[in-house]
Design an enzyme around this catalytic site. Structure first.
Site, mmCIF file in Angstrom:
data_model
loop_
_atom_site.group_PDB
_atom_site.id
_atom_site.type_symbol
_atom_site.label_atom_id
_atom_site.label_comp_id
_atom_site.label_asym_id
_atom_site.label_seq_id
_atom_site.Cartn_x
_atom_site.Cartn_y
_atom_site.Cartn_z
ATOM 1 N N CYS A 238 0.870 -1.184 0.000
ATOM 2 C CA CYS A 238 0.000 0.000 0.000
ATOM 3 C C CYS A 238 0.908 1.236 0.000
ATOM 4 O O CYS A 238 2.078 1.143 -0.383
ATOM 5 C CB CYS A 238 -0.967 -0.017 1.179
ATOM 6 S SG CYS A 238 -0.177 0.000 2.801
ATOM 7 N N ASN B 25 2.361 1.413 4.380
ATOM 8 C CA ASN B 25 2.667 0.128 5.058
ATOM 9 C C ASN B 25 2.363 0.201 6.560
ATOM 10 O O ASN B 25 3.017 -0.446 7.363
ATOM 11 C CB ASN B 25 4.125 -0.321 4.813
ATOM 12 C CG ASN B 25 4.409 -1.776 5.193
ATOM 13 O OD1 ASN B 25 5.531 -2.100 5.568
ATOM 14 N ND2 ASN B 25 3.439 -2.655 5.109
ATOM 15 N N CYS C 180 -1.331 0.699 7.379
ATOM 16 C CA CYS C 180 -2.760 0.382 7.512
ATOM 17 C C CYS C 180 -3.138 -0.844 6.678
ATOM 18 O O CYS C 180 -3.299 -1.950 7.202
ATOM 19 C CB CYS C 180 -3.630 1.572 7.100
ATOM 20 S SG CYS C 180 -3.440 3.012 8.176
ATOM 21 N N ARG C 181 -3.275 -0.653 5.366
ATOM 22 C CA ARG C 181 -3.862 -1.717 4.551
ATOM 23 C C ARG C 181 -2.951 -2.925 4.330
ATOM 24 O O ARG C 181 -3.385 -4.069 4.506
ATOM 25 C CB ARG C 181 -4.286 -1.142 3.185
ATOM 26 C CG ARG C 181 -5.407 -0.142 3.303
ATOM 27 C CD ARG C 181 -5.558 0.673 2.029
ATOM 28 N NE ARG C 181 -4.423 1.558 1.833
ATOM 29 C CZ ARG C 181 -4.209 2.294 0.767
ATOM 30 N NH1 ARG C 181 -5.062 2.218 -0.246
ATOM 31 N NH2 ARG C 181 -3.170 3.087 0.679
ATOM 32 N N SER C 182 -1.690 -2.680 3.930
ATOM 33 C CA SER C 182 -0.862 -3.862 3.614
ATOM 34 C C SER C 182 -0.444 -4.656 4.852
ATOM 35 O O SER C 182 -0.410 -5.890 4.783
ATOM 36 C CB SER C 182 0.337 -3.500 2.725
ATOM 37 O OG SER C 182 1.194 -2.573 3.323
ATOM 38 N N ASP D 76 -7.961 3.809 1.079
ATOM 39 C CA ASP D 76 -7.048 4.293 2.122
ATOM 40 C C ASP D 76 -7.869 4.781 3.318
ATOM 41 O O ASP D 76 -8.653 5.722 3.185
ATOM 42 C CB ASP D 76 -6.241 5.448 1.505
ATOM 43 C CG ASP D 76 -5.208 5.997 2.463
ATOM 44 O OD1 ASP D 76 -5.245 5.645 3.662
ATOM 45 O OD2 ASP D 76 -4.374 6.783 2.004
HETATM 46 P P1 4NP Z 1 -1.722 2.811 4.153
HETATM 47 O O1 4NP Z 1 -2.373 4.140 4.761
HETATM 48 O O2 4NP Z 1 -1.206 3.153 2.776
HETATM 49 O O3 4NP Z 1 -2.878 1.867 4.089
HETATM 50 O O4 4NP Z 1 -0.640 2.380 5.101
HETATM 51 C C1 4NP Z 1 -1.688 5.353 4.817
HETATM 52 C C2 4NP Z 1 -0.816 5.599 5.844
HETATM 53 C C3 4NP Z 1 -0.165 6.817 5.931
HETATM 54 C C4 4NP Z 1 -0.397 7.787 4.979
HETATM 55 C C5 4NP Z 1 -1.274 7.533 3.951
HETATM 56 C C6 4NP Z 1 -1.918 6.310 3.871
HETATM 57 N N1 4NP Z 1 0.246 9.054 5.085
HETATM 58 O O5 4NP Z 1 -0.053 9.919 4.272
HETATM 59 O O6 4NP Z 1 1.091 9.234 5.969
#
Ligand code: 4NP
Length: 158
Positions: free
Chosen positions: A10, A13, A15-17, A128
């Protein structure tokens, strides 16, 4: 494929992955397949490298029995795209970022959207949840559980 190497990707790294990694590990363990698989996750961005998964994601996952606390974020590398056999992007942006960094056509061909495994779902991306409300984390888990089961079924049939 002897020991399929599977990478979930994702943006951050956190939340989703990592949720996909944790859910898929648990499902593979229940199916007795964990020792036959190499499972990891990474992010296209570097902001959260070394961090544990987002607390909100950890809490939502823990409620369903998926512990994520031991995971730490890392950034995906071009070498990952050579090393792993199956690379699952959570959304279209992740997919195009990964394809752009793939060092070979063979590596690029291994990258697909995670939800392409579950075409019956109304959505084709895992959204996201970072800037949204708490329901977003449960929705992410709902989608990931369906796609993880589809992946396990596919691997078990091989
Ligand atoms: P992820 O979520 O891609 O599912 O881990 C996010 C985590 C952090 C951010 C964006 C999405 N950020 O902008 O910091």
């Amino acid at each position: 494929m002897s020991t399929p190497r599977i990478l979930f990707v994702c943006l951050g790294n956190i939340c989703r992955s990592p949720a996909a990694e944790g859910v898929f590990r648990a499902r593979a363990e229940q199916a007795g397949l964990l020792t036959q698989l190499d499972i990891d996750s990474a992010g296209t961005g570097d902001w959260h490298v070394g961090h544990a998964p987002d607390e909100r994601m950890q809490r939502a996952a823990q409620r369903r029995g998926y512990p994520l606390d031991a995971l730490r974020a890392r950034q995906v590398t071009p070498q990952d795209l050579v090393h792993f056999d199956l690379i699952f992007a959570m959304d279209e942006q992740n997919l195009s970022d990964l394809k752009a960094m793939a060092p070979t056509d063979e590596a690029a061909a291994k990258i697909q959207l995670f939800l392409s495994l579950a075409p019956e779902l109304a959505e084709h991306e895992v959204p996201d949840p970072y800037y949204g409300g708490p329901d977003g984390f449960d929705h992410v888990l709902d989608l990931i559980e369906v796609a993880s089961d589809a992946l396990l079924k596919r691997l078990s049939a091989q």
